[in-house]
Write a protein that holds these residues in place. Sequence first.
Motif, PDB file in Angstrom:
ATOM      1  N   ASN A   1       0.929  -1.043  -0.001  1.00 19.45           N
ATOM      2  CA  ASN A   1      -0.019   0.104  -0.010  1.00 19.45           C
ATOM      3  C   ASN A   1       0.803   1.318  -0.156  1.00 19.45           C
ATOM      4  N   GLU A   2       2.060   1.229   0.797  1.00 23.96           N
ATOM      5  CA  GLU A   2       2.619   2.364   0.798  1.00 23.96           C
ATOM      6  C   GLU A   2       3.436   2.664  -0.697  1.00 23.96           C
ATOM      7  N   CYS A   3       3.800   1.498  -1.242  1.00 22.40           N
ATOM      8  CA  CYS A   3       4.341   1.767  -2.585  1.00 22.40           C
ATOM      9  C   CYS A   3       3.431   2.387  -3.671  1.00 22.40           C
ATOM     10  N   LEU A   4       2.196   1.939  -3.228  1.00 24.84           N
ATOM     11  CA  LEU A   4       0.836   2.529  -4.454  1.00 24.84           C
ATOM     12  C   LEU A   4       0.698   4.184  -3.978  1.00 24.84           C
ATOM     13  N   ARG A   5       0.903   4.202  -2.895  1.00 25.04           N
ATOM     14  CA  ARG A   5       0.762   5.801  -2.427  1.00 25.04           C
ATOM     15  C   ARG A   5       2.035   6.697  -3.095  1.00 25.04           C
ATOM     16  N   HIS A   6       3.274   6.235  -3.012  1.00 24.82           N
ATOM     17  CA  HIS A   6       4.420   6.726  -3.612  1.00 24.82           C
ATOM     18  C   HIS A   6       4.312   6.886  -5.084  1.00 24.82           C
ATOM     19  N   ILE A   7       3.564   6.009  -5.650  1.00 29.93           N
ATOM     20  CA  ILE A   7       3.555   5.893  -6.987  1.00 29.93           C
ATOM     21  C   ILE A   7       2.303   6.510  -7.486  1.00 29.93           C
ATOM     22  N   ARG A   8       1.386   6.872  -6.406  1.00 33.57           N
ATOM     23  CA  ARG A   8       0.010   7.675  -6.680  1.00 33.57           C
ATOM     24  C   ARG A   8      -0.877   6.872  -7.439  1.00 33.57           C
ATOM     25  N   TRP A   9      -1.000   5.555  -7.366  1.00 33.09           N
ATOM     26  CA  TRP A   9      -1.740   4.742  -7.950  1.00 33.09           C
ATOM     27  C   TRP A   9      -2.934   4.135  -6.952  1.00 33.09           C
ATOM     28  N   THR A  10      -4.138   3.964  -7.478  1.00 34.09           N
ATOM     29  CA  THR A  10      -5.093   3.438  -6.708  1.00 34.09           C
ATOM     30  C   THR A  10      -5.193   1.974  -7.148  1.00 34.09           C
ATOM     31  N   PRO A  11      -5.953   1.116  -6.339  1.00 42.89           N
ATOM     32  CA  PRO A  11      -5.902  -0.286  -6.852  1.00 42.89           C
ATOM     33  C   PRO A  11      -6.423  -0.475  -8.202  1.00 42.89           C
ATOM     34  N   ILE A  12      -7.306   0.374  -8.568  1.00 44.76           N
ATOM     35  CA  ILE A  12      -8.014   0.292  -9.986  1.00 44.76           C
ATOM     36  C   ILE A  12      -6.956   0.557 -10.953  1.00 44.76           C
ATOM     37  N   ASN A  13      -5.955   1.558 -10.636  1.00 47.36           N
ATOM     38  CA  ASN A  13      -4.787   1.916 -11.639  1.00 47.36           C
ATOM     39  C   ASN A  13      -3.944   0.757 -11.650  1.00 47.36           C
TER      40      ASN A  13
ATOM     41  N   LEU B   1       7.281  -3.132  -8.096  1.00 52.96           N
ATOM     42  CA  LEU B   1       6.848  -1.999  -7.129  1.00 52.96           C
ATOM     43  C   LEU B   1       7.763  -0.983  -6.440  1.00 52.96           C
ATOM     44  N   GLU B   2       8.552  -2.027  -5.921  1.00 54.49           N
ATOM     45  CA  GLU B   2       9.846  -1.142  -5.107  1.00 54.49           C
ATOM     46  C   GLU B   2      10.687  -0.117  -5.990  1.00 54.49           C
ATOM     47  N   LYS B   3      10.812  -0.395  -7.119  1.00 54.54           N
ATOM     48  CA  LYS B   3      11.737   0.050  -8.086  1.00 54.54           C
ATOM     49  C   LYS B   3      10.776   1.480  -8.535  1.00 54.54           C
ATOM     50  N   LEU B   4       9.596   1.314  -8.645  1.00 56.27           N
ATOM     51  CA  LEU B   4       8.939   2.444  -9.069  1.00 56.27           C
ATOM     52  C   LEU B   4       8.788   3.293  -7.899  1.00 56.27           C
ATOM     53  N   ALA B   5       8.530   2.636  -6.734  1.00 57.71           N
ATOM     54  CA  ALA B   5       8.016   3.390  -5.544  1.00 57.71           C
ATOM     55  C   ALA B   5       9.698   4.687  -5.301  1.00 57.71           C
ATOM     56  N   GLN B   6      10.605   3.562  -5.429  1.00 54.32           N
ATOM     57  CA  GLN B   6      11.882   4.336  -5.251  1.00 54.32           C
ATOM     58  C   GLN B   6      12.239   5.682  -5.984  1.00 54.32           C
ATOM     59  N   MET B   7      11.770   5.260  -7.460  1.00 56.90           N
ATOM     60  CA  MET B   7      12.018   6.324  -8.271  1.00 56.90           C
ATOM     61  C   MET B   7      11.095   7.624  -8.050  1.00 56.90           C
ATOM     62  N   HIS B   8       9.674   7.350  -7.672  1.00 57.17           N
ATOM     63  CA  HIS B   8       8.900   8.091  -7.325  1.00 57.17           C
ATOM     64  C   HIS B   8       9.391   8.934  -6.081  1.00 57.17           C
ATOM     65  N   GLU B   9       9.817   8.314  -4.880  1.00 60.38           N
ATOM     66  CA  GLU B   9      10.422   8.895  -3.837  1.00 60.38           C
ATOM     67  C   GLU B   9      11.488   9.987  -4.199  1.00 60.38           C
ATOM     68  N   ALA B  10      12.425   9.463  -5.021  1.00 58.90           N
ATOM     69  CA  ALA B  10      13.480  10.436  -5.171  1.00 58.90           C
ATOM     70  C   ALA B  10      13.373  11.405  -6.449  1.00 58.90           C
ATOM     71  N   ASN B  11      12.140  11.273  -6.983  1.00 53.88           N
ATOM     72  CA  ASN B  11      11.900  12.131  -7.969  1.00 53.88           C
ATOM     73  C   ASN B  11      10.577  12.809  -7.916  1.00 53.88           C
ATOM     74  N   PRO B  12      10.221  13.597  -6.873  1.00 49.71           N
ATOM     75  CA  PRO B  12       8.903  14.266  -6.652  1.00 49.71           C
ATOM     76  C   PRO B  12       8.511  14.884  -8.002  1.00 49.71           C
ATOM     77  N   PRO B  13       7.153  15.121  -8.217  1.00 50.91           N
ATOM     78  CA  PRO B  13       6.630  15.922  -9.203  1.00 50.91           C
ATOM     79  C   PRO B  13       7.383  17.592  -8.968  1.00 50.91           C
ATOM     80  N   PRO B  14       7.505  18.299  -9.989  1.00 47.40           N
ATOM     81  CA  PRO B  14       7.778  19.519  -9.753  1.00 47.40           C
ATOM     82  C   PRO B  14       6.588  20.398  -9.314  1.00 47.40           C
ATOM     83  N   VAL B  15       7.014  21.363  -8.431  1.00 44.63           N
ATOM     84  CA  VAL B  15       5.865  22.183  -7.798  1.00 44.63           C
ATOM     85  C   VAL B  15       5.448  23.432  -8.476  1.00 44.63           C
TER      86      VAL B  15
END
Length: 71
Positions: free
Chosen positions: A7-19, A49-63
């Motif tokens: 669930n934490e990985c999904l939150r970092h990736i910004r995915w819902t279960p449907i996604n 999922l770990e790879k995707l989550a780590q990438m998203h954690e390290a590269n947040p969207p620009p503000v």
Amino acid sequence: MTPERFNECLRHIRWTPINIASALQCDLSWIEALEVGNADVPEELAKWLEKLAQMHEANPPPVTYRVNRLP
């Protein structure tokens, strides 16, 4: 992978279960089972999922592109 980490990985990736069900082309009911621990997350899926989550954690969207941001 624990259900909590799943669930934490999904939150970092910004995915819902449907996604993720759509991305994997699988049944939503299986994703829901993974979320609560009624099914084990396959090792290959956990690694992905770990790879995707780590990438998203390290590269947040620009503000700079947020709608409510004042110049």
